[in-house]
Design an enzyme around this catalytic site. Structure first.
Site, PDB file in Angstrom:
ATOM      1  N   GLN A 175     -35.847 -43.640 -35.703  1.00  0.00           N
ATOM      2  CA  GLN A 175     -35.880 -43.458 -33.769  1.00  0.00           C
ATOM      3  C   GLN A 175     -34.066 -43.871 -33.638  1.00  0.00           C
ATOM      4  OE1 GLN A 175     -37.146 -47.220 -32.135  1.00  0.00           O
ATOM      5  NE2 GLN A 175     -37.276 -47.156 -30.224  1.00  0.00           N
ATOM      6  N   PRO A 305     -29.786 -50.825 -40.985  1.00  0.00           N
ATOM      7  CA  PRO A 305     -28.745 -50.964 -40.049  1.00  0.00           C
ATOM      8  C   PRO A 305     -29.560 -51.775 -38.801  1.00  0.00           C
ATOM      9  CG  PRO A 305     -29.808 -49.086 -40.295  1.00  0.00           C
ATOM     10  CD  PRO A 305     -30.191 -49.502 -40.960  1.00  0.00           C
ATOM     11  N   GLY A 307     -32.575 -54.800 -37.042  1.00  0.00           N
ATOM     12  CA  GLY A 307     -33.058 -56.597 -37.612  1.00  0.00           C
ATOM     13  C   GLY A 307     -34.627 -55.395 -37.449  1.00  0.00           C
ATOM     14  N   GLY A 308     -34.939 -54.730 -37.133  1.00  0.00           N
ATOM     15  CA  GLY A 308     -36.719 -54.644 -37.795  1.00  0.00           C
ATOM     16  C   GLY A 308     -37.248 -53.149 -37.187  1.00  0.00           C
ATOM     17  N   MET A 309     -37.937 -52.026 -37.498  1.00  0.00           N
ATOM     18  CA  MET A 309     -38.617 -51.357 -37.165  1.00  0.00           C
ATOM     19  C   MET A 309     -39.732 -50.575 -37.174  1.00  0.00           C
ATOM     20  SD  MET A 309     -37.374 -48.020 -35.382  1.00  0.00           S
ATOM     21  CE  MET A 309     -39.074 -47.209 -34.900  1.00  0.00           C
ATOM     22  N   GLU A 310     -40.380 -50.873 -36.035  1.00  0.00           N
ATOM     23  CA  GLU A 310     -41.710 -51.074 -35.707  1.00  0.00           C
ATOM     24  C   GLU A 310     -42.980 -49.671 -36.308  1.00  0.00           C
ATOM     25  OE1 GLU A 310     -39.759 -50.380 -33.062  1.00  0.00           O
ATOM     26  OE2 GLU A 310     -40.222 -49.143 -32.087  1.00  0.00           O
ATOM     27  N   HIS A 334     -42.016 -59.346 -33.102  1.00  0.00           N
ATOM     28  CA  HIS A 334     -41.460 -58.309 -31.934  1.00  0.00           C
ATOM     29  C   HIS A 334     -42.104 -57.101 -32.410  1.00  0.00           C
ATOM     30  CE1 HIS A 334     -38.314 -55.943 -29.239  1.00  0.00           C
ATOM     31  NE2 HIS A 334     -37.886 -54.840 -30.543  1.00  0.00           N
ATOM     32  N   GLU A 335     -41.364 -56.927 -33.850  1.00  0.00           N
ATOM     33  CA  GLU A 335     -41.752 -55.007 -34.180  1.00  0.00           C
ATOM     34  C   GLU A 335     -44.050 -55.006 -35.012  1.00  0.00           C
ATOM     35  OE1 GLU A 335     -39.320 -53.590 -34.153  1.00  0.00           O
ATOM     36  OE2 GLU A 335     -37.838 -55.042 -34.464  1.00  0.00           O
ATOM     37  N   HIS A 338     -45.151 -54.169 -31.058  1.00  0.00           N
ATOM     38  CA  HIS A 338     -44.949 -52.491 -30.397  1.00  0.00           C
ATOM     39  C   HIS A 338     -45.913 -52.127 -31.075  1.00  0.00           C
ATOM     40  CE1 HIS A 338     -40.601 -51.927 -29.093  1.00  0.00           C
ATOM     41  NE2 HIS A 338     -40.296 -52.224 -30.190  1.00  0.00           N
ATOM     42  N   GLU A 357     -39.191 -51.563 -24.910  1.00  0.00           N
ATOM     43  CA  GLU A 357     -38.500 -53.011 -25.561  1.00  0.00           C
ATOM     44  C   GLU A 357     -39.255 -54.001 -24.906  1.00  0.00           C
ATOM     45  OE1 GLU A 357     -37.557 -52.262 -28.491  1.00  0.00           O
ATOM     46  OE2 GLU A 357     -37.463 -50.721 -29.136  1.00  0.00           O
ATOM     47  N   ASP A 412     -28.651 -43.670 -28.294  1.00  0.00           N
ATOM     48  CA  ASP A 412     -28.394 -45.212 -28.339  1.00  0.00           C
ATOM     49  C   ASP A 412     -27.564 -45.953 -27.282  1.00  0.00           C
ATOM     50  OD1 ASP A 412     -29.369 -45.016 -30.761  1.00  0.00           O
ATOM     51  OD2 ASP A 412     -27.981 -45.358 -31.872  1.00  0.00           O
ATOM     52  N   TYR A 420     -34.636 -54.727 -23.347  1.00  0.00           N
ATOM     53  CA  TYR A 420     -35.365 -55.680 -23.421  1.00  0.00           C
ATOM     54  C   TYR A 420     -35.513 -56.778 -22.704  1.00  0.00           C
ATOM     55  CZ  TYR A 420     -34.409 -53.648 -28.604  1.00  0.00           C
ATOM     56  OH  TYR A 420     -34.324 -52.661 -29.759  1.00  0.00           O
ATOM     57  N   ARG A 601     -25.871 -54.917 -40.750  1.00  0.00           N
ATOM     58  CA  ARG A 601     -27.492 -54.689 -39.243  1.00  0.00           C
ATOM     59  C   ARG A 601     -26.241 -54.509 -38.247  1.00  0.00           C
ATOM     60  NH1 ARG A 601     -30.976 -59.903 -37.878  1.00  0.00           N
ATOM     61  NH2 ARG A 601     -31.846 -58.979 -36.159  1.00  0.00           N
ATOM     62  N   LYS A 603     -26.674 -54.428 -35.187  1.00  0.00           N
ATOM     63  CA  LYS A 603     -26.054 -56.001 -34.239  1.00  0.00           C
ATOM     64  C   LYS A 603     -25.542 -56.791 -34.482  1.00  0.00           C
ATOM     65  CE  LYS A 603     -29.229 -60.358 -33.204  1.00  0.00           C
ATOM     66  NZ  LYS A 603     -29.991 -60.538 -33.032  1.00  0.00           N
TER      67      LYS A 603
HETATM   68  N1  BES Z   1     -37.932 -50.029 -31.966  1.00  0.00           N
HETATM   69  C1  BES Z   1     -36.172 -51.444 -32.216  1.00  0.00           C
HETATM   70  C2  BES Z   1     -34.999 -51.075 -32.596  1.00  0.00           C
HETATM   71  C3  BES Z   1     -34.897 -49.754 -32.443  1.00  0.00           C
HETATM   72  C4  BES Z   1     -34.541 -49.284 -31.258  1.00  0.00           C
HETATM   73  C5  BES Z   1     -33.866 -48.818 -33.566  1.00  0.00           C
HETATM   74  C6  BES Z   1     -34.146 -48.156 -30.764  1.00  0.00           C
HETATM   75  C7  BES Z   1     -33.709 -46.962 -32.955  1.00  0.00           C
HETATM   76  C8  BES Z   1     -33.814 -47.295 -31.526  1.00  0.00           C
HETATM   77  C9  BES Z   1     -37.132 -52.747 -33.078  1.00  0.00           C
HETATM   78  O1  BES Z   1     -38.534 -52.702 -32.352  1.00  0.00           O
HETATM   79  C10 BES Z   1     -35.991 -54.069 -32.092  1.00  0.00           C
HETATM   80  O2  BES Z   1     -35.506 -53.844 -30.782  1.00  0.00           O
HETATM   81  N2  BES Z   1     -35.673 -54.552 -33.208  1.00  0.00           N
HETATM   82  C11 BES Z   1     -34.300 -55.631 -32.981  1.00  0.00           C
HETATM   83  C12 BES Z   1     -35.433 -56.394 -33.509  1.00  0.00           C
HETATM   84  C13 BES Z   1     -35.870 -57.608 -32.186  1.00  0.00           C
HETATM   85  C14 BES Z   1     -36.503 -58.982 -32.688  1.00  0.00           C
HETATM   86  C15 BES Z   1     -35.011 -57.392 -30.514  1.00  0.00           C
HETATM   87  C16 BES Z   1     -32.914 -55.159 -33.795  1.00  0.00           C
HETATM   88  O3  BES Z   1     -33.142 -54.456 -34.589  1.00  0.00           O
HETATM   89  O4  BES Z   1     -31.943 -56.083 -33.768  1.00  0.00           O
HETATM   90 ZN    ZN Z   2     -38.315 -53.806 -30.557  1.00  0.00          ZN
END
Ligand code: BES
Ligand code: ZN
Length: 652
Positions: A175, A305, A307-310, A334-335, A338, A357, A412, A420, A601, A603
């Site tokens: 993604q 990179p 937090g999580g990827m679904e 969260h994941e 998704h 999101e 991005d 979100y 990460r 974020k």
């Molecule tokens: N799908 C997203 C990560 C993402 C979004 C990757 C768009 C690339 C492009 C994932 O579900 C996500 O939102 N991860 C968050 C964690 C969440 C608890 C808010 C993250 O990685 O911080």
């Molecule tokens: Zn997400």
């Protein structure tokens, strides 16, 4: 600009493909596909893909790839099942930075192909020419190719970058539009594809994918290698095709959940995620059956990179969520969410990522409420709401629309608190106005009606008007639907969430930060992680970046009393380091340096480098020095962002 294209896929062609792939979702561990899955799809133009699915489209991807850690390449074939309009003689695929070696039909006859001009964000169109299609026909094309060592979706880790230190590691992150850097296919979220794969790796390693694993122990594949086979029978958007290869071990937890990670991390991960099965049950009780069979987690090395990827069946997650006390498991909620919002009902283009999101952030909170209670859920809502408030203050107004204009931009750019948190605030507003019962009936129906389908903002508005508003003019006025989706800022019916626990924290924060009280008066040890995060996010109103608001002795008091040098919780540490950098507080620099070089990460990494950069003479040399050390360990997604700010360190 979303120019609607009228091309409809005939239901006949789609059902032929479904039959060819076996019974999607028909296996014992999956509920059958809902009727919606076979209805014709109206494609919305995706400006981030070269594909023209209304003319010819990919239905299934079959990968046969070998991972070579010495050359950092995946090489082999991608066999694509395609359908096309009668008379069509070409298909356009998305590729970026791929080495295309040959393209043939099923019989091995070469097919002509052309690679178009390179766009730095989108990559290149790969146009393959073939004899004219007949009605209802389905064909295969075989693409022989290799990835490049700097493929943006892939990170190749040396043994030193893993927990075990003995074996290399590889993982992908697709993604939003990075799958095209490792798979030549139509890389648009609106073009769903089933997939299968055979991945050949060195004997010491295992491969896992976002799919059902058919060969848990691997099969011998030549000297020193073995291969793993996978299949995903639900059609998925290509950004959800994911692979990881490493020294991996698995622990199951309950009947359909479990965790993969490196062997030395397995016990900690298993303990942290022992409640995931309850989360899946809670999610199903809210919004209908979990349609993917198993729900496992893969805890990656620290350079992951996100937090999580679904990724379907196998969420990829940062090791920074393994806090030791389950305090950060909302990320799993969260994941998991998704699996409905995003993986079942998918944003048709990245301009509508709020449909993925925002719905997920709302649903995540409902899972947290079901499993951990209303107080914890409310704290999480307030933390998100406060992030939204600061984003609304700092972002250009046009970008605070949920449906965002990404013309000429990287998807991005749309990844911020708006999709979100504004998205979640919107759904909470609808819930409050119509009542939870009616809201839940609608949302469950939305997932069922639209399962395995792309969704645009316009289609969402039609769905909610048809199935929830139902012509009630007074309700329509109260909801302000168009205002939420298309206008900047927050509509007048938005309501701030309130958490009494966090109101107590506010009192303590005011006493310390505003009234300059002692750190010993902060009831830190009695606080949850969310209360601690909230405390550290406190800022005086009207604060300008770079303005000192705490004298150095008070910072030292805070750091030592709360033992922030030894803090192990990444979210708490991040909150403290933001304060430290804003004050140019030199004693925290070693902690900062350790944090920025021990995990990647984005974020956490990006805001800290941004804050350092904002501190000019003091912060920039520190940023440059730390980045030179940190960058080799970062994933391209993270280093790409930091490069744009700090620049590429000399010699890298
Ligand atoms: N799908 C997203 C990560 C993402 C979004 C990757 C768009 C690339 C492009 C994932 O579900 C996500 O939102 N991860 C968050 C964690 C969440 C608890 C808010 C993250 O990685 O911080
Ligand atoms: Zn997400």
């Amino acid at each position: 600009m979303n120019r609607k294209l009228t091309g409809l896929v005939s239901a006949l062609a789609l059902s032929a493909v479904l039959a060819a792939c076996g019974q999607p979702g028909g296996k014992s561990d999956m509920p059958p596909l809902p009727a919606s899955a076979t209805a014709p799809i109206q494609y919305v133009r995706d400006i981030h893909s070269f594909a023209r699915p209304e003319i010819a489209r990919v239905r299934n991807v079959d990968l046969d790839l070998t991972a070579d850690f010495a050359t950092k390449t995946l090489s082999g074939t991608a066999t694509l099942d395609i359908t096309a309009e009668p008379g069509a003689t070409q298909i356009i695929l998305d590729v970026r930075n791929l080495d295309i070696r040959a393209i043939t039909d099923e019989a091995g006859t070469a097919l002509p192909f052309v690679l178009g001009a390179v766009d730095p964000v989108m990559g290149q169109p790969l146009t393959v020419t073939f004899p004219a299609f007949k009605a209802g026909e389905q064909r295969k094309i075989v693409i022989r190719y290799a990835t490049r060592p700097d493929a943006a979706a892939l990170q190749w880790l040396t043994p030193a970058q893993t927990a075990g230190g003995q074996q290399p590691y590889l993982f992908s992150q697709g993604q939003a539009i990075l799958t095209r850097t490792w798979i030549p296919t139509q890389d648009s979220p609106g073009i769903r594809q089933t997939y299968s794969a055979k991945i050949t790796v060195p004997d010491a390693l295992k491969a896992v994918m976002s799919a059902e694993m058919l060969t848990p122990d691997g099969k011998a594949a030549g000297t020193g290698q073995h291969s793993f086979s996978f299949r995903m029978t639900n059609p998925v958007p290509p950004y959800l095709i994911a692979l990881a290869v490493g020294d991996l071990a698995f622990a199951s937890e309950g009947s359909r959940t479990g965790v993969w990670t490196e062997p030395s991390r397995l016990d900690a991960a298993k303990a942290e995620f022992s409640e995931v099965g309850q989360m899946v049950d809670a999610a199903e009780a809210l919004y209908g059956p979990y349609r993917w069979g198993r729900y496992d987690l893969l805890i990656l090395p620290p350079s992951f990179p996100f937090g999580g990827m679904e990724n379907p069946r196998l969420t990829f997650a940062t090791p920074t969520v393994v806090a030791g006390d389950k305090s950060l498991v909302s990320l799993v909620a969260h994941e998991l969410a998704h699996s409905w919002s995003g993986n079942l009902v998918t944003n048709s283009t990245w301009s509508d990522i709020w449909l993925n999101e925002g719905f997920t952030t709302y649903f995540e909170n409902r899972i947290m409420e079901s499993v951990y209670g209303r107080d914890r859920a409310l704290m999480l809502q307030v933390l998100g709401w406060n992030d939204l408030q600061s984003s609304l203050k700092t972002m250009p107004a046009a970008d605070t629309r949920m449906h965002v204009d990404l013309t000429g931009r990287d998807p991005d750019d749309g990844l911020n608190d708006i999709p979100y948190e504004k998205g979640a605030a919107f759904l909470r507003t609808v819930e409050r106005i119509v009542g939870r019962d009616a809201f839940d009936v609608w949302l469950k129906g939305y997932f069922e009606r639209n399962a395995f389908r792309p969704m645009s903002s316009a289609q969402f508005l039609t769905d909610i008007r048809t199935h929830l508003v139902k012509g009630d003019a007074a309700l329509e006025t109260r909801l302000q639907l168009d205002n939420w989706v298309y206008q900047p800022g927050l509509p007048s019916n938005a309501i701030a969430p309130v958490s009494t626990a966090l109101t107590t924290v506010d009192t303590a924060a005011k006493a310390f930060f505003a009234d300059k009280g002692p750190a010993s008066a902060i009831p830190w040890s009695g606080w949850s992680t969310q209360e601690r995060q909230h405390f550290l996010a406190w800022r005086p109103t009207g604060l300008r970046a770079g303005t000192d608001w705490l004298p150095p002795p008070q910072l030292a008091d805070l750091e030592s009393t709360l033992k922030l040098r030894d803090e192990g919780n990444a979210e708490v540490l991040f909150g403290w380091l933001q304060i430290a950098v804003a004050h140019r507080y030199q004693p925290a620099v070693p902690t900062l340096e350790h944090f920025l070089t021990s995990q990647g990460r984005r974020k956490f990494v990006m805001p800290l480098f941004t804050s350092l950069w904002a501190e000019g003479d003091w912060g920039r040399p520190i940023a440059t020095r730390i980045y030179a050390r940190a960058r080799p360990g970062y994933h391209p997604v993270t280093s790409g962002s930091v490069d744009a700010l700090v620049g590429v360190p000399t010699g890298q």
